[in-house]
Design an enzyme around this catalytic site. Structure first.
Site, PDB file in Angstrom:
ATOM      1  N   ALA A  47       0.826  -1.418   0.121  1.00 32.33           N
ATOM      2  CA  ALA A  47       0.123  -0.065   0.116  1.00 32.33           C
ATOM      3  C   ALA A  47       0.774   1.062  -0.064  1.00 32.33           C
ATOM      4  CB  ALA A  47      -0.927  -0.070   1.217  1.00 32.33           C
ATOM      5  N   LEU A  48       1.172   1.784  -1.231  1.00 32.69           N
ATOM      6  CA  LEU A  48       2.146   3.000  -1.500  1.00 32.69           C
ATOM      7  C   LEU A  48       1.151   4.031  -1.984  1.00 32.69           C
ATOM      8  CD1 LEU A  48       5.041   4.040  -1.429  1.00 32.69           C
ATOM      9  CD2 LEU A  48       5.174   3.110  -3.699  1.00 32.69           C
ATOM     10  N   THR A  49       0.527   3.819  -3.189  1.00 35.13           N
ATOM     11  CA  THR A  49      -0.190   4.851  -3.802  1.00 35.13           C
ATOM     12  C   THR A  49      -1.376   5.659  -3.050  1.00 35.13           C
ATOM     13  OG1 THR A  49       0.168   3.605  -5.735  1.00 35.13           O
ATOM     14  CG2 THR A  49      -1.546   5.264  -5.999  1.00 35.13           C
ATOM     15  N   GLY A  75       1.274   9.234  -6.700  1.00 40.13           N
ATOM     16  CA  GLY A  75       1.163   8.091  -7.509  1.00 40.13           C
ATOM     17  C   GLY A  75       2.570   7.888  -8.078  1.00 40.13           C
ATOM     18  N   SER A  76       2.532   8.509  -9.180  1.00 40.18           N
ATOM     19  CA  SER A  76       4.125   8.291 -10.158  1.00 40.18           C
ATOM     20  C   SER A  76       5.080   9.029  -8.933  1.00 40.18           C
ATOM     21  CB  SER A  76       3.893   9.268 -11.268  1.00 40.18           C
ATOM     22  OG  SER A  76       2.975   8.684 -12.196  1.00 40.18           O
ATOM     23  N   GLN A  94      -0.162 -11.021 -47.392  1.00 39.55           N
ATOM     24  CA  GLN A  94       1.101 -10.393 -46.706  1.00 39.55           C
ATOM     25  C   GLN A  94       0.669  -9.215 -45.719  1.00 39.55           C
ATOM     26  OE1 GLN A  94       3.497  -9.538 -50.401  1.00 39.55           O
ATOM     27  NE2 GLN A  94       3.941 -11.584 -50.393  1.00 39.55           N
ATOM     28  N   GLN A 145      -6.704  -6.663 -34.560  1.00 39.44           N
ATOM     29  CA  GLN A 145      -6.825  -6.442 -35.853  1.00 39.44           C
ATOM     30  C   GLN A 145      -6.965  -7.572 -36.841  1.00 39.44           C
ATOM     31  OE1 GLN A 145      -7.137  -3.270 -36.433  1.00 39.44           O
ATOM     32  NE2 GLN A 145      -7.378  -3.159 -38.598  1.00 39.44           N
ATOM     33  N   GLU A 202       2.985  -0.141 -11.133  1.00 42.95           N
ATOM     34  CA  GLU A 202       4.362  -0.427 -10.710  1.00 42.95           C
ATOM     35  C   GLU A 202       5.581   0.506 -11.684  1.00 42.95           C
ATOM     36  OE1 GLU A 202       5.878  -4.347  -9.978  1.00 42.95           O
ATOM     37  OE2 GLU A 202       3.847  -4.962  -9.286  1.00 42.95           O
ATOM     38  N   THR A 241       4.377   3.838 -14.378  1.00 42.54           N
ATOM     39  CA  THR A 241       4.055   4.284 -15.700  1.00 42.54           C
ATOM     40  C   THR A 241       5.291   3.990 -16.770  1.00 42.54           C
ATOM     41  OG1 THR A 241       4.417   6.696 -15.977  1.00 42.54           O
ATOM     42  CG2 THR A 241       2.177   5.641 -14.846  1.00 42.54           C
TER      43      THR A 241
HETATM   44  C1  LIG Z   1      -5.195  -1.869 -11.228  1.00 37.83           C
HETATM   45  C2  LIG Z   1      -4.109  -1.398 -10.554  1.00 37.83           C
HETATM   46  C3  LIG Z   1      -3.596  -1.920  -9.606  1.00 37.83           C
HETATM   47  C4  LIG Z   1      -2.460  -1.273  -8.644  1.00 37.83           C
HETATM   48  N1  LIG Z   1      -1.981  -1.897  -7.550  1.00 37.83           N
HETATM   49  C5  LIG Z   1      -1.371  -0.894  -6.593  1.00 37.83           C
HETATM   50  C6  LIG Z   1      -0.642  -1.740  -5.541  1.00 37.83           C
HETATM   51  O1  LIG Z   1      -1.003  -2.628  -5.155  1.00 37.83           O
HETATM   52  N2  LIG Z   1      -0.010  -0.840  -4.500  1.00 37.83           N
HETATM   53  C7  LIG Z   1       0.018   0.496  -4.766  1.00 37.83           C
HETATM   54  O2  LIG Z   1       0.783   0.916  -4.026  1.00 37.83           O
HETATM   55  N3  LIG Z   1      -0.416   0.927  -5.940  1.00 37.83           N
HETATM   56  C8  LIG Z   1      -1.037   0.287  -7.147  1.00 37.83           C
HETATM   57  N4  LIG Z   1      -1.723   1.005  -8.199  1.00 37.83           N
HETATM   58  C9  LIG Z   1      -1.142   2.270  -8.357  1.00 37.83           C
HETATM   59  C10 LIG Z   1      -0.293   2.431  -9.663  1.00 37.83           C
HETATM   60  O3  LIG Z   1       1.083   2.168  -8.940  1.00 37.83           O
HETATM   61  C11 LIG Z   1      -0.229   4.031  -9.872  1.00 37.83           C
HETATM   62  O4  LIG Z   1      -1.753   4.123 -10.528  1.00 37.83           O
HETATM   63  C12 LIG Z   1       0.550   4.477 -11.002  1.00 37.83           C
HETATM   64  O5  LIG Z   1       2.006   4.427 -10.367  1.00 37.83           O
HETATM   65  C13 LIG Z   1       0.445   5.776 -11.497  1.00 37.83           C
HETATM   66  O6  LIG Z   1      -0.184   6.767 -10.470  1.00 37.83           O
HETATM   67  P1  LIG Z   1      -1.123   7.464 -10.476  1.00 37.83           P
HETATM   68  O7  LIG Z   1      -2.199   6.686 -11.168  1.00 37.83           O
HETATM   69  O8  LIG Z   1      -1.539   8.532  -9.466  1.00 37.83           O
HETATM   70  O9  LIG Z   1      -1.030   8.410 -11.903  1.00 37.83           O
HETATM   71  P2  LIG Z   1      -0.241   9.725 -12.115  1.00 37.83           P
HETATM   72  O10 LIG Z   1       0.986   9.768 -11.385  1.00 37.83           O
HETATM   73  O11 LIG Z   1      -1.195  10.923 -11.610  1.00 37.83           O
HETATM   74  O12 LIG Z   1      -0.034   9.960 -13.433  1.00 37.83           O
HETATM   75  C14 LIG Z   1      -0.815  10.374 -14.764  1.00 37.83           C
HETATM   76  C15 LIG Z   1       0.116  10.576 -16.017  1.00 37.83           C
HETATM   77  O13 LIG Z   1       1.016  11.650 -15.750  1.00 37.83           O
HETATM   78  C16 LIG Z   1       2.296  11.023 -15.991  1.00 37.83           C
HETATM   79  N5  LIG Z   1       3.257  11.480 -15.109  1.00 37.83           N
HETATM   80  C17 LIG Z   1       3.206  11.749 -13.736  1.00 37.83           C
HETATM   81  N6  LIG Z   1       4.435  12.124 -13.458  1.00 37.83           N
HETATM   82  C18 LIG Z   1       5.370  12.349 -14.497  1.00 37.83           C
HETATM   83  C19 LIG Z   1       6.457  12.574 -14.537  1.00 37.83           C
HETATM   84  N7  LIG Z   1       7.214  12.925 -13.620  1.00 37.83           N
HETATM   85  N8  LIG Z   1       6.995  12.933 -15.837  1.00 37.83           N
HETATM   86  C20 LIG Z   1       6.271  12.602 -16.876  1.00 37.83           C
HETATM   87  N9  LIG Z   1       5.197  11.885 -16.682  1.00 37.83           N
HETATM   88  C21 LIG Z   1       4.471  11.809 -15.847  1.00 37.83           C
HETATM   89  C22 LIG Z   1       1.899   9.204 -15.912  1.00 37.83           C
HETATM   90  O14 LIG Z   1       3.064   8.768 -16.644  1.00 37.83           O
HETATM   91  C23 LIG Z   1       0.578   9.292 -16.360  1.00 37.83           C
HETATM   92  O15 LIG Z   1       0.632   9.128 -17.744  1.00 37.83           O
HETATM   93  C24 LIG Z   1      -2.504   0.149  -8.966  1.00 37.83           C
HETATM   94  C25 LIG Z   1      -3.165   0.699  -9.961  1.00 37.83           C
HETATM   95  C26 LIG Z   1      -3.757   0.030 -10.711  1.00 37.83           C
HETATM   96  C27 LIG Z   1      -4.765   0.935 -11.890  1.00 37.83           C
END
Ligand SMILES: Cc1cc2nc3c(=O)[nH]c(=O)nc-3n(C[C@H](O)[C@H](O)[C@H](O)COP(=O)(O)OP(=O)(O)OC[C@H]3O[C@@H](n4cnc5c(N)ncnc54)[C@H](O)[C@@H]3O)c2cc1C
Length: 375
Positions: free
Chosen positions: A121-123, A128-129, A275, A332, A359, A361
């Site tokens: 549980a990190l996010t 998130g990112s 082809q 396709q 894990e 993006t």
């Molecule tokens: C089905 C599912 C299972 C998951 N399981 C887990 C889990 O078990 N534990 C856990 O902790 N998390 C989990 N997650 C969370 C997941 O790791 C995050 O959703 C992911 O890391 C992206 O974070 P965010 O959704 O906040 O998107 P955001 O961080 O808001 O990103 C949105 C967009 O902005 C881009 N972006 C963000 N920052 C930057 C940057 N610095 N430079 C360039 N582009 C950027 C991203 O690439 C993305 O395209 C899960 C998510 C899903 C959908």
């Protein structure tokens, strides 16, 4: 594990996946659950602990072995692997990397046997990112810590017995984060309803709410302030495993695609004789070959201690993007059928989309790769 034993494990898992899991994929999709007999067999085969150390009841596979096994697991619905993916991967590896001997003894054997399930549980909604900005707090109170905050999208949260929770114990940024083991049933811990997702039905995510959740000080994993480092090392391991799932699933989609191209005819000839269709198949095969080779080399370098960062990020980035293209070409080649529910490539097209997001993006993998080179 010696090489003959490992070969036996791989061939048993291959047979199990192909003979028992694949025939039940539609049932998993429709019921949004893994059937109990599959769960039981996975448990009996040691699949809940393949990446956990042998001394704690796991199979103790090296990463080079793990990715070979995961190529087989990835060949079926990804929800199947997800059932034990967090216990072996991001959650279990937290304990492997940073747990005390007491914590390992208390938790790893139960995770490895499948008696319990772990979650990572990190996010959070605003982290998130960039998890270094997380705002869940852990406040010291005598012999305890009190946790407050909200985590979201946590895989296996509805099923989990124990959560690896990352919370701020003091200070800004990555240095102020620590890791805690929080058991299901702890007062103040609440798991929300399962999220309605695009794909991977049968695997569940949910919000995890912490409202004054009190844990003993001994529930801290690793020294105070090392949580971010623990999360990153656990994720690096997980990224190679995800890359291997992508290779397995891409192989499955390509096999489905080739079989259809051989059987379906239009205008008096098999579509596979055209082809332009051959071009779609050839591109998928070539990219799949590259992805498999990359995963194997990155796993070798990881096991040798040569590279625990660049290879996992390259492999996760390339293989998840490669899988997206292979899934798209699969749809396709199937034409209108590829857009219909009940057809495997349509389901895989939705399932595959996740791998470019969680894990880390694709964009975050690009940053990790470039920053490592530019440092
Ligand atoms: C089905 C599912 C299972 C998951 N399981 C887990 C889990 O078990 N534990 C856990 O902790 N998390 C989990 N997650 C969370 C997941 O790791 C995050 O959703 C992911 O890391 C992206 O974070 P965010 O959704 O906040 O998107 P955001 O961080 O808001 O990103 C949105 C967009 O902005 C881009 N972006 C963000 N920052 C930057 C940057 N610095 N430079 C360039 N582009 C950027 C991203 O690439 C993305 O395209 C899960 C998510 C899903 C959908």
């Amino acid at each position: 594990m010696d090489s003959q034993d490992f070969a036996d494990v791989v061939s048993a898992v291959r047979a199990f996946v192909r003979e028992q899991v694949i025939p039940r994929e539609e049932e998993i999709e429709e019921g949004d659950a893994i059937p109990e007999p599959l769960r039981r067999t996975a448990r009996d085969m040691g699949l809940f602990g393949y990446a956990l150390p042998e001394e704690y009841g796991g199979l103790g596979l090296t990463l080079s072995e793990e990715v070979r096994l995961v190529f087989e697991l990835g060949y079926a619905s990804p929800a199947f692997r997800s059932m034990f993916g967090t216990s072996n991967g991001i959650a279990g590896q937290v304990l492997v990397h940073a747990g005390t001997p007491e914590q390992k003894t208390a938790w790893l054997p139960r995770l490895a046997s499948g008696e319990i399930v772990g979650a990572f549980a990190l996010t959070e909604a605003e982290a998130g990112s960039d998890p270094s900005t997380l705002t869940t707090t852990a406040r010291r109170d005598g012999d305890h810590y009190v946790l407050d905050g909200a985590k979201r999208f946590i895989t296996n949260a509805p099923e989990a017995d124990v959560f690896m929770v990352f919370a701020r114990t003091g200070g800004d940024g990555s240095r102020g984060i620590s890791t805690f083991l929080v058991e299901q049933g702890t007062a103040g811990l609440e798991v929300g309803p399962p999220d309605a997702k695009m794909g991977q039905r049968g695997a569940h995510t949910a919000e995890v709410l912490l409202d004054g959740a009190r844990v003993p000080a001994s529930a801290m994993v690793g020294p105070e302030g090392t949580g971010f480092r623990t999360a990153m090392s656990s994720l690096a391991h997980g990224r190679l495993s995800i890359a291997a799932v992508c290779v397995g699933l891409a192989q499955r989609i390509l096999d489905e695609t080739v079989a259809y191209a051989k059987e379906r005819s239009q205008g008096g000839s098999r579509i596979g004789d055209h082809q332009l269709v051959q071009g779609l198949i050839a591109d998928s095969q070539a990219e799949l070959y590259a992805g498999r080779a990359m995963v194997l080399e990155a796993a070798r370098a990881y096991d040798a201690g040569e590279d625990t960062k660049l290879g996992p990020s390259c492999a996760k980035y390339f293989c998840s993007e490669m899988l997206g293209r292979v899934a798209d070409r699969g749809v396709q080649v199937f034409g209108g059928m590829g857009y219909m529910r009940g057809v495997a490539v349509e389901r895989f097209y939705r399932d595959a989309r996740l791998f470019r997001i969680y894990e880390g993006t694709s964009q975050i993998q690009q940053l990790v790769i470039a920053r490592t080179l530019l440092r």
